[in-house]
Scaffold this active site. Structure first.
Site, PDB file in Angstrom:
ATOM      1  N   GLU A  59       0.832  -1.206   0.000  1.00  0.00           N
ATOM      2  CA  GLU A  59       0.000   0.000   0.000  1.00  0.00           C
ATOM      3  C   GLU A  59       0.871   1.262   0.000  1.00  0.00           C
ATOM      4  O   GLU A  59       0.581   2.227  -0.705  1.00  0.00           O
ATOM      5  CB  GLU A  59      -0.916   0.000   1.225  1.00  0.00           C
ATOM      6  CG  GLU A  59      -1.959  -1.112   1.238  1.00  0.00           C
ATOM      7  CD  GLU A  59      -1.406  -2.445   1.708  1.00  0.00           C
ATOM      8  OE1 GLU A  59      -2.148  -3.446   1.655  1.00  0.00           O
ATOM      9  OE2 GLU A  59      -0.216  -2.500   2.131  1.00  0.00           O
ATOM     10  N   PRO A 328       0.580  -5.785 -10.550  1.00  0.00           N
ATOM     11  CA  PRO A 328       1.210  -5.883 -11.863  1.00  0.00           C
ATOM     12  C   PRO A 328       1.562  -4.511 -12.439  1.00  0.00           C
ATOM     13  O   PRO A 328       2.224  -4.420 -13.474  1.00  0.00           O
ATOM     14  CB  PRO A 328       0.123  -6.550 -12.715  1.00  0.00           C
ATOM     15  CG  PRO A 328      -1.150  -6.016 -12.130  1.00  0.00           C
ATOM     16  CD  PRO A 328      -0.895  -5.875 -10.640  1.00  0.00           C
TER      17      PRO A 328
END
Length: 424
Positions: A59, A328
């Site tokens: 995060e 990704p």
């Protein structure tokens, strides 16, 4: 809400003490852990302060561009970054950004949160993704501290759980000043739980807003034959090493950068590499791999951009052992061809877009991975796949951070560092 506070108050301290004992027995240390989690010596910045909280490495890494932009846009402010993990704190510290202080987040109890707020007196609280801690948000709102939530995800299961506590969910949603959801389904669920419609911003995925960090390449290897295993977890390194060894037997030019999610596992992973019979160098020991060194153990924080930049292929870990997979967006931004395991639940829409465009390779076994490495160890194939990935992810999530900055700037313009709300 009172029941939640009671449970946290009664169980938080014993749980923290038990964790400290468990870590000590395991031979691991958590420097400053208890002191920071109980806000016994919180930072006391001078001047205006903004509090940004992110759960851990993933995060926080996704919010790096946001962190830099906040510091640039508010040159007189100090940004206090909190995380739930020491690895997250270490990542923030590794950026060496001026006016940034990194500490562990206070446990979500009234006494710890009040002490933290008393010391910081933040002009705003920014929450990254899903960290909706009830005491933290409601006490901030009680002091008229605006609360911004960036890229929040609300799964159907989480929505059901929150719905069982309608009073608590309404109070938490009512404490939020502005929220952007990761997707439209999440946005609808937040509204259903009580978020006022005017406080809902546009869909935003911070990981899609990732900006690569520039840095001088340090790997002596050809990029096309270099594989990065990014943010690996226990149970994945064995598969990756077996696949790499098999592929290298067919193509000796192949090289591997193995970057564990938690650098504290370095000794454990070093034993696995030795067991695979592969010579290696270790980043934390300041060892530099030679051209003929097959494996580099990248056991440091804050340097993932270096490894993405040096690897033409990236195996996105967290996808082999039921952890939902990692982002990704970062390898795609660096033009690295993407491979991953079967579990990508954390980024399902992004991976769906990648596969629809033929822009990622899914593997399930060491044999699958070895075959995919051999197929992709080609500069032209990598470039073509990376181009498709960038296009697919851009089309899947075109949102920008502009609406958030507009909301934050407007709110901060109304506040001055000399005016502090009364203690809740």
């Amino acid at each position: 809400m009172w029941l939640y506070r009671l449970i946290l108050t009664l169980f938080a301290l014993p749980a923290l003490l038990m964790r400290r004992v468990a870590l000590a027995l395991a031979g691991r240390k958590e420097p400053r852990g208890l002191t920071e989690r109980l806000a016994l010596a919180p930072p006391r910045p001078e001047g205006p302060t903004i509090w940004l909280h992110a759960a851990s490495n993933g995060e926080l890494a996704s919010a790096r561009a946001t962190v830099i932009a906040i510091l640039d846009r508010h040159p007189s402010a100090t940004l206090v970054v909190t995380t739930n993990t020491t690895t997250g704190r270490a990542l923030a510290e590794s950026w060496h950004l001026p006016r940034l202080i990194a500490v562990l987040a206070p446990v979500d109890t009234p006494f710890a949160t009040r002490r933290f707020l008393d010391a910081l007196r933040p002009a705003a609280l920014i929450v990254v993704e899903n960290e909706l801690w009830p005491v933290r948000l409601t006490l901030a709102a009680a002091r008229a501290i605006p609360v911004f939530v960036l890229g929040a995800r609300m799964s159907a299961k989480s929505h059901r759980n929150w719905s069982r506590l309608p009073g608590l969910s309404r109070r938490v949603m009512g404490a939020i000043t502005w929220l952007s959801a990761q997707d439209q389904d999440s946005a609808r669920r937040f509204l259903d739980l009580g978020l006022p419609q005017p406080r809902l911003g546009p869909v935003l995925n911070l990981k899609a807003a990732f900006v690569p960090q520039a840095g001088a390449p340090i790997l002596p290897w050809a990029r096309a034959t270099s594989l990065l295993a990014a943010s690996t977890h226990p149970g994945e390194e064995e598969v990756i090493l077996a696949a790499f060894a098999a592929a290298r037997a067919a193509n000796p030019a192949l090289r591997l950068v193995l970057a564990p999610r938690h650098p504290r596992r370095s000794a454990e992973i070093a034993r696995l590499i030795q067991g695979a019979g592969l010579p290696f160098a270790t980043r934390s020991l300041d060892q530099v791999p030679q051209d003929a060194t097959p494996v580099y153990l990248a056991d440091t924080m804050g340097e993932m951009d270096l490894w993405y930049a040096g690897a033409g292929m990236t195996f996105v870990a967290g996808s082999l052992t039921g952890r939902g997979g990692h982002t990704p967006y970062e390898p795609a931004a660096h033009g690295s061809a993407i491979l991953h395991g079967p579990d990508v639940a954390n980024f399902a829409p992004a991976y769906a877009a990648l596969h629809a465009a033929g822009a990622a390779v899914r593997v399930e076994t060491a044999q699958d991975l070895a075959a995919a490495i051999l197929r992709l160890a080609d500069a032209e194939a990598q470039a073509a796949m990376a181009a498709r990935a960038r296009e697919a992810l851009s089309a899947a999530d075109p949102a920008t951070l502009a609406p958030f900055f507009a909301a934050l700037d407007a709110t901060l313009a109304e506040r001055t560092p000399d005016v502090h709300p009364a203690r809740a």
